[in-house]
Design a protein around this motif. Sequence first.
Motif, PDB file in Angstrom:
ATOM      1  N   SER A   1     -61.661   6.946 -43.005  1.00 62.20           N
ATOM      2  CA  SER A   1     -61.275   7.000 -41.593  1.00 62.20           C
ATOM      3  C   SER A   1     -61.222   5.603 -40.974  1.00 62.20           C
ATOM      4  CB  SER A   1     -62.227   7.899 -40.803  1.00 62.20           C
ATOM      5  OG  SER A   1     -63.527   7.368 -40.804  1.00 62.20           O
ATOM      6  N   PHE A   2     -62.132   4.708 -41.377  1.00 60.13           N
ATOM      7  CA  PHE A   2     -62.085   3.339 -40.856  1.00 60.13           C
ATOM      8  C   PHE A   2     -60.783   2.651 -41.250  1.00 60.13           C
ATOM      9  CE2 PHE A   2     -62.965  -1.217 -41.251  1.00 60.13           C
ATOM     10  CZ  PHE A   2     -63.295  -1.487 -39.932  1.00 60.13           C
ATOM     11  N   PHE A   3     -60.323   2.884 -42.471  1.00 59.81           N
ATOM     12  CA  PHE A   3     -59.063   2.313 -42.942  1.00 59.81           C
ATOM     13  C   PHE A   3     -57.887   2.821 -42.117  1.00 59.81           C
ATOM     14  CE2 PHE A   3     -55.304   2.841 -45.640  1.00 59.81           C
ATOM     15  CZ  PHE A   3     -55.021   1.513 -45.917  1.00 59.81           C
ATOM     16  N   PHE A   4     -57.835   4.142 -41.900  1.00 55.40           N
ATOM     17  CA  PHE A   4     -56.731   4.715 -41.136  1.00 55.40           C
ATOM     18  C   PHE A   4     -56.752   4.245 -39.686  1.00 55.40           C
ATOM     19  CE2 PHE A   4     -57.150   8.287 -44.325  1.00 55.40           C
ATOM     20  CZ  PHE A   4     -56.065   7.883 -45.066  1.00 55.40           C
ATOM     21  N   ILE A   5     -57.933   4.174 -39.108  1.00 52.84           N
ATOM     22  CA  ILE A   5     -58.041   3.713 -37.723  1.00 52.84           C
ATOM     23  C   ILE A   5     -57.594   2.266 -37.608  1.00 52.84           C
ATOM     24  CG2 ILE A   5     -59.679   3.190 -35.875  1.00 52.84           C
ATOM     25  CD1 ILE A   5     -61.234   5.696 -36.768  1.00 52.84           C
ATOM     26  N   SER A   6     -58.037   1.418 -38.524  1.00 56.92           N
ATOM     27  CA  SER A   6     -57.675  -0.002 -38.438  1.00 56.92           C
ATOM     28  C   SER A   6     -56.184  -0.226 -38.679  1.00 56.92           C
ATOM     29  CB  SER A   6     -58.507  -0.826 -39.423  1.00 56.92           C
ATOM     30  OG  SER A   6     -58.273  -0.398 -40.742  1.00 56.92           O
ATOM     31  N   ILE A   7     -55.591   0.496 -39.616  1.00 60.07           N
ATOM     32  CA  ILE A   7     -54.152   0.364 -39.852  1.00 60.07           C
ATOM     33  C   ILE A   7     -53.371   0.828 -38.630  1.00 60.07           C
ATOM     34  CG2 ILE A   7     -52.221   1.247 -41.225  1.00 60.07           C
ATOM     35  CD1 ILE A   7     -53.820  -0.886 -42.645  1.00 60.07           C
ATOM     36  N   ASN A   8     -53.810   1.919 -38.010  1.00 62.23           N
ATOM     37  CA  ASN A   8     -53.143   2.399 -36.797  1.00 62.23           C
ATOM     38  C   ASN A   8     -53.269   1.392 -35.661  1.00 62.23           C
ATOM     39  OD1 ASN A   8     -52.338   4.713 -38.024  1.00 62.23           O
ATOM     40  ND2 ASN A   8     -53.689   6.064 -36.916  1.00 62.23           N
ATOM     41  N   LEU A   9     -54.425   0.773 -35.518  1.00 65.22           N
ATOM     42  CA  LEU A   9     -54.602  -0.215 -34.450  1.00 65.22           C
ATOM     43  C   LEU A   9     -53.720  -1.436 -34.669  1.00 65.22           C
ATOM     44  CD1 LEU A   9     -58.458  -0.078 -33.838  1.00 65.22           C
ATOM     45  CD2 LEU A   9     -56.634   0.913 -32.455  1.00 65.22           C
ATOM     46  N   VAL A  10     -53.633  -1.895 -35.889  1.00 64.39           N
ATOM     47  CA  VAL A  10     -52.773  -3.045 -36.188  1.00 64.39           C
ATOM     48  C   VAL A  10     -51.307  -2.679 -35.982  1.00 64.39           C
ATOM     49  CG1 VAL A  10     -51.976  -4.567 -38.043  1.00 64.39           C
ATOM     50  CG2 VAL A  10     -54.406  -4.165 -37.716  1.00 64.39           C
ATOM     51  N   GLY A  11     -50.917  -1.509 -36.479  1.00 65.47           N
ATOM     52  CA  GLY A  11     -49.534  -1.074 -36.325  1.00 65.47           C
ATOM     53  C   GLY A  11     -49.140  -0.864 -34.879  1.00 65.47           C
ATOM     54  N   THR A  12     -50.059  -0.424 -34.058  1.00 61.35           N
ATOM     55  CA  THR A  12     -49.761  -0.207 -32.649  1.00 61.35           C
ATOM     56  C   THR A  12     -49.769  -1.513 -31.861  1.00 61.35           C
ATOM     57  OG1 THR A  12     -50.756   1.977 -32.806  1.00 61.35           O
ATOM     58  CG2 THR A  12     -50.454   1.101 -30.603  1.00 61.35           C
ATOM     59  N   SER A  13     -50.619  -2.431 -32.245  1.00 59.48           N
ATOM     60  CA  SER A  13     -50.702  -3.684 -31.487  1.00 59.48           C
ATOM     61  C   SER A  13     -49.494  -4.591 -31.714  1.00 59.48           C
ATOM     62  CB  SER A  13     -51.987  -4.429 -31.831  1.00 59.48           C
ATOM     63  OG  SER A  13     -51.991  -4.802 -33.185  1.00 59.48           O
ATOM     64  N   ILE A  14     -48.808  -4.458 -32.831  1.00 63.22           N
ATOM     65  CA  ILE A  14     -47.650  -5.316 -33.114  1.00 63.22           C
ATOM     66  C   ILE A  14     -46.532  -5.116 -32.090  1.00 63.22           C
ATOM     67  CG2 ILE A  14     -45.797  -5.740 -34.778  1.00 63.22           C
ATOM     68  CD1 ILE A  14     -47.915  -5.381 -36.978  1.00 63.22           C
ATOM     69  N   PRO A  15     -46.040  -3.895 -31.837  1.00 61.36           N
ATOM     70  CA  PRO A  15     -44.976  -3.777 -30.829  1.00 61.36           C
ATOM     71  C   PRO A  15     -45.451  -4.086 -29.416  1.00 61.36           C
ATOM     72  CG  PRO A  15     -45.615  -1.611 -31.597  1.00 61.36           C
ATOM     73  CD  PRO A  15     -46.308  -2.605 -32.470  1.00 61.36           C
ATOM     74  N   ILE A  16     -46.712  -3.800 -29.127  1.00 62.75           N
ATOM     75  CA  ILE A  16     -47.238  -4.118 -27.793  1.00 62.75           C
ATOM     76  C   ILE A  16     -47.181  -5.620 -27.558  1.00 62.75           C
ATOM     77  CG2 ILE A  16     -49.320  -4.135 -26.375  1.00 62.75           C
ATOM     78  CD1 ILE A  16     -50.057  -1.445 -27.631  1.00 62.75           C
ATOM     79  N   LEU A  17     -47.677  -6.380 -28.529  1.00 59.78           N
ATOM     80  CA  LEU A  17     -47.684  -7.837 -28.380  1.00 59.78           C
ATOM     81  C   LEU A  17     -46.273  -8.417 -28.373  1.00 59.78           C
ATOM     82  CD1 LEU A  17     -50.702  -8.737 -30.664  1.00 59.78           C
ATOM     83  CD2 LEU A  17     -50.621  -8.734 -28.174  1.00 59.78           C
ATOM     84  N   LEU A  18     -45.388  -7.893 -29.210  1.00 60.45           N
ATOM     85  CA  LEU A  18     -44.010  -8.400 -29.245  1.00 60.45           C
ATOM     86  C   LEU A  18     -43.282  -8.160 -27.930  1.00 60.45           C
ATOM     87  CD1 LEU A  18     -42.746  -7.450 -32.806  1.00 60.45           C
ATOM     88  CD2 LEU A  18     -43.047  -9.729 -31.867  1.00 60.45           C
ATOM     89  N   ILE A  19     -43.414  -6.989 -27.365  1.00 62.14           N
ATOM     90  CA  ILE A  19     -42.705  -6.681 -26.124  1.00 62.14           C
ATOM     91  C   ILE A  19     -43.287  -7.471 -24.963  1.00 62.14           C
ATOM     92  CG2 ILE A  19     -42.267  -4.845 -24.453  1.00 62.14           C
ATOM     93  CD1 ILE A  19     -41.838  -3.014 -26.868  1.00 62.14           C
ATOM     94  N   ARG A  20     -44.613  -7.608 -24.925  1.00 64.89           N
ATOM     95  CA  ARG A  20     -45.215  -8.410 -23.849  1.00 64.89           C
ATOM     96  C   ARG A  20     -44.814  -9.883 -23.963  1.00 64.89           C
ATOM     97  NH1 ARG A  20     -48.565  -5.377 -20.618  1.00 64.89           N
ATOM     98  NH2 ARG A  20     -49.286  -3.487 -21.628  1.00 64.89           N
TER      99      ARG A  20
END
Length: 95
Positions: free
Chosen positions: A58-77
């Motif tokens: 679960s830690f692996f899935f959570i961390s991959i999801n957080l990284v994957g979600t933060s990429i478009p957020i940071l790019l658009i901002r």
Amino acid sequence: MVFYFLLYWHFLVMIMLLIIFAGMITFLIPRFPSVVLLILSGLIGFVYSILIEFKDASFFFISINLVGTSIPILLIRYLKFLKRKAEEMEEGANN
């Protein structure tokens, strides 16, 4: 272990949908808090680990999801920041 994750194609689909969802929300609603998107992404990763009955990762899935979600957020901002700076430079050049 890598082969095990390749068998679960829905993991990759989940990551792609999270990237699209986070990008659309960040672009269409710029004042929406990014922390809420990251928390939802982490919860989705945790629920995914329960659904496939692999709670140990679960830690692996959570961390991959957080990284994957933060990429478009940071790019658009960052792109919105660049657009704002370009408009400021254009106004300064016209004066």
